[in-house]
Design a protein around this motif. Structure first.
Motif, PDB file in Angstrom:
ATOM      1  N   ALA A   1      -0.946 -39.141 -29.586  1.00 28.91           N
ATOM      2  CA  ALA A   1      -0.973 -40.283 -28.663  1.00 28.91           C
ATOM      3  C   ALA A   1      -2.362 -40.464 -28.070  1.00 28.91           C
ATOM      4  N   ARG A   2      -2.956 -39.372 -27.626  1.00 31.10           N
ATOM      5  CA  ARG A   2      -4.304 -39.454 -27.045  1.00 31.10           C
ATOM      6  C   ARG A   2      -5.335 -39.910 -28.069  1.00 31.10           C
ATOM      7  N   ALA A   3      -5.084 -39.569 -29.339  1.00 27.92           N
ATOM      8  CA  ALA A   3      -6.014 -39.954 -30.406  1.00 27.92           C
ATOM      9  C   ALA A   3      -5.816 -41.399 -30.858  1.00 27.92           C
ATOM     10  N   GLY A   4      -4.772 -42.065 -30.340  1.00 24.77           N
ATOM     11  CA  GLY A   4      -4.536 -43.453 -30.687  1.00 24.77           C
ATOM     12  C   GLY A   4      -3.818 -43.659 -31.998  1.00 24.77           C
ATOM     13  N   HIS A   5      -3.126 -42.624 -32.496  1.00 29.43           N
ATOM     14  CA  HIS A   5      -2.351 -42.769 -33.729  1.00 29.43           C
ATOM     15  C   HIS A   5      -1.348 -43.907 -33.562  1.00 29.43           C
TER      16      HIS A   5
ATOM     17  N   SER B   1      11.364 -32.885 -34.734  1.00 36.19           N
ATOM     18  CA  SER B   1      10.676 -32.571 -35.988  1.00 36.19           C
ATOM     19  C   SER B   1       9.169 -32.455 -35.820  1.00 36.19           C
ATOM     20  N   ILE B   2       8.634 -32.976 -34.721  1.00 38.08           N
ATOM     21  CA  ILE B   2       7.218 -32.828 -34.388  1.00 38.08           C
ATOM     22  C   ILE B   2       7.128 -32.258 -32.972  1.00 38.08           C
ATOM     23  N   PRO B   3       6.457 -31.132 -32.769  1.00 40.21           N
ATOM     24  CA  PRO B   3       6.368 -30.539 -31.425  1.00 40.21           C
ATOM     25  C   PRO B   3       5.693 -31.485 -30.434  1.00 40.21           C
ATOM     26  N   SER B   4       6.067 -31.348 -29.163  1.00 40.62           N
ATOM     27  CA  SER B   4       5.536 -32.245 -28.147  1.00 40.62           C
ATOM     28  C   SER B   4       4.015 -32.163 -28.036  1.00 40.62           C
ATOM     29  N   ALA B   5       3.449 -30.981 -28.180  1.00 45.26           N
ATOM     30  CA  ALA B   5       1.998 -30.848 -28.075  1.00 45.26           C
ATOM     31  C   ALA B   5       1.301 -31.694 -29.132  1.00 45.26           C
ATOM     32  N   GLN B   6       1.865 -31.727 -30.322  1.00 44.51           N
ATOM     33  CA  GLN B   6       1.280 -32.532 -31.389  1.00 44.51           C
ATOM     34  C   GLN B   6       1.483 -34.016 -31.135  1.00 44.51           C
ATOM     35  N   VAL B   7       2.659 -34.390 -30.635  1.00 42.46           N
ATOM     36  CA  VAL B   7       2.926 -35.794 -30.312  1.00 42.46           C
ATOM     37  C   VAL B   7       1.920 -36.288 -29.277  1.00 42.46           C
ATOM     38  N   LEU B   8       1.704 -35.515 -28.220  1.00 42.40           N
ATOM     39  CA  LEU B   8       0.790 -35.931 -27.159  1.00 42.40           C
ATOM     40  C   LEU B   8      -0.649 -35.980 -27.655  1.00 42.40           C
ATOM     41  N   GLU B   9      -0.996 -35.060 -28.531  1.00 41.95           N
ATOM     42  CA  GLU B   9      -2.342 -35.082 -29.109  1.00 41.95           C
ATOM     43  C   GLU B   9      -2.551 -36.341 -29.949  1.00 41.95           C
TER      44      GLU B   9
ATOM     45  N   MET C   1       1.544 -44.643 -34.587  1.00 40.57           N
ATOM     46  CA  MET C   1       2.955 -44.365 -34.339  1.00 40.57           C
ATOM     47  C   MET C   1       3.204 -43.849 -32.922  1.00 40.57           C
ATOM     48  N   PHE C   2       2.173 -43.280 -32.297  1.00 42.37           N
ATOM     49  CA  PHE C   2       2.380 -42.619 -31.001  1.00 42.37           C
ATOM     50  C   PHE C   2       1.517 -43.193 -29.884  1.00 42.37           C
ATOM     51  N   ALA C   3       0.654 -44.161 -30.187  1.00 45.79           N
ATOM     52  CA  ALA C   3      -0.322 -44.633 -29.202  1.00 45.79           C
ATOM     53  C   ALA C   3       0.315 -45.142 -27.924  1.00 45.79           C
ATOM     54  N   GLU C   4       1.481 -45.777 -28.021  1.00 43.92           N
ATOM     55  CA  GLU C   4       2.120 -46.346 -26.841  1.00 43.92           C
ATOM     56  C   GLU C   4       2.541 -45.266 -25.849  1.00 43.92           C
ATOM     57  N   VAL C   5       2.760 -44.051 -26.326  1.00 44.49           N
ATOM     58  CA  VAL C   5       3.118 -42.945 -25.431  1.00 44.49           C
ATOM     59  C   VAL C   5       2.028 -42.731 -24.384  1.00 44.49           C
ATOM     60  N   ALA C   6       0.770 -42.917 -24.777  1.00 44.38           N
ATOM     61  CA  ALA C   6      -0.339 -42.702 -23.857  1.00 44.38           C
ATOM     62  C   ALA C   6      -0.348 -43.712 -22.713  1.00 44.38           C
ATOM     63  N   ASN C   7       0.378 -44.815 -22.849  1.00 43.06           N
ATOM     64  CA  ASN C   7       0.410 -45.849 -21.813  1.00 43.06           C
ATOM     65  C   ASN C   7       1.557 -45.677 -20.824  1.00 43.06           C
ATOM     66  N   LEU C   8       2.415 -44.680 -21.036  1.00 49.10           N
ATOM     67  CA  LEU C   8       3.559 -44.492 -20.161  1.00 49.10           C
ATOM     68  C   LEU C   8       3.126 -43.896 -18.825  1.00 49.10           C
ATOM     69  N   GLU C   9       3.701 -44.399 -17.736  1.00 44.67           N
ATOM     70  CA  GLU C   9       3.292 -43.956 -16.410  1.00 44.67           C
ATOM     71  C   GLU C   9       4.069 -42.748 -15.898  1.00 44.67           C
ATOM     72  N   HIS C  10       5.287 -42.549 -16.397  1.00 47.78           N
ATOM     73  CA  HIS C  10       6.118 -41.441 -15.910  1.00 47.78           C
ATOM     74  C   HIS C  10       6.760 -40.773 -17.126  1.00 47.78           C
TER      75      HIS C  10
END
Length: 246
Positions: A199-203, A189-197, A205-214
């Motif tokens: 995450a990088r912004a520290g939202h 329901s949310i494109p990956s490009a938006q999810v990653l953006e 709901m998605f901030a933990e994604v930025a901490n994933l190593e793989h």
């Protein structure tokens, strides 16, 4: 459930209000492969359990680990763990406690949860359980794209209220190795490009994604319940993720 083969296992867990039945269409496709795919119903979401409204995130995480034991999951033969939507809370707890048992985690329109998170912090203690809202209200919270009237009616009639303790319990995570588990995001329901953006912004709901190593991402455009709207494609995405090296 007993261990009968050395083929890789896949454990599927649906989000709020849903049991193992939610994966029926996906399992039809996954079980044509050599993997052993098993869907489970979390404690609190079994409509026949008279004590279901008292279940906690700890109960749910323990049940996932029980399924692992039944499948013979070990550090030498880890499983692929698939979590949809609100199953991210108990699955994040499982990853924190036993990251060595998971070959790869696949988040389906979902993602890892940060420590201290509470799904519904304002839910009053007096509320024992949270039923599925009317579909009109649900559509304001998550995309129903791709779901027929028949599917929506099945959802409404089979949904089980979510236990209040699960929604109010803070998630306590201490093991940073959970972030080393290879991860695939299936973005619907949310494109990956938006999810990653986000995450990088520290939202939040998605901030933990930025901490994933793989991290790998798969776009599967549809609504929030792809196990019904694009079952075959979701099965293929899960199969592809499970076959990837750690």
């Amino acid at each position: 459930m007993t261990r009968t083969t050395n083929s890789p296992s896949i454990v599927l867990i649906a989000g709020h209000w849903l049991g193992a039945w939610a994966w029926d269409d996906v399992l039809e496709h996954l079980n044509t492969d050599r993997s052993r795919a098993v869907a489970m119903t979390l404690p609190g979401l079994d409509g026949d359990d008279p004590d279901r409204a008292t279940k906690t995130l700890d109960d749910q995480a323990a049940a996932v680990l029980d399924i692992f034991a039944q499948l013979g999951v070990s550090e030498d033969q880890p499983t692929t763990l698939v979590a949809h939507s609100g199953a991210n809370f108990p699955v994040s707890l499982v990853l924190d406690r036993h990251p060595e048992l998971v070959h790869r985690v696949v988040w389906v329109d979902s993602g890892p949860v940060a420590t201290g998170s509470v799904f519904a912090p304002d839910l009053p203690e007096a509320v024992a359980e949270l039923p599925l809202p009317p579909l009109e209200a649900l559509a304001q919270q998550a995309s129903l794209e791709g779901l027929s009237a028949e599917v929506l009616e099945r959802f409404r009639t089979r949904a089980v209220p979510e236990p209040g303790p699960v929604l109010r319990q803070p998630l306590e995570l201490t093991n940073d190795d959970r972030r080393k588990v290879p991860t695939t995001l299936v973005c619907c329901s949310i494109p990956s490009a938006q999810v990653l953006e986000l995450a990088r912004a520290g939202h939040a709901m998605f901030a933990e994604v930025a901490n994933l190593e793989h991290l790998d991402v798969i776009d599967l455009p549809t609504g929030h319940w792809p196990m019904w709207s694009r079952a075959r494609d979701l099965a293929e995405a899960i199969r592809s993720a499970a076959s990837r090296a750690g």
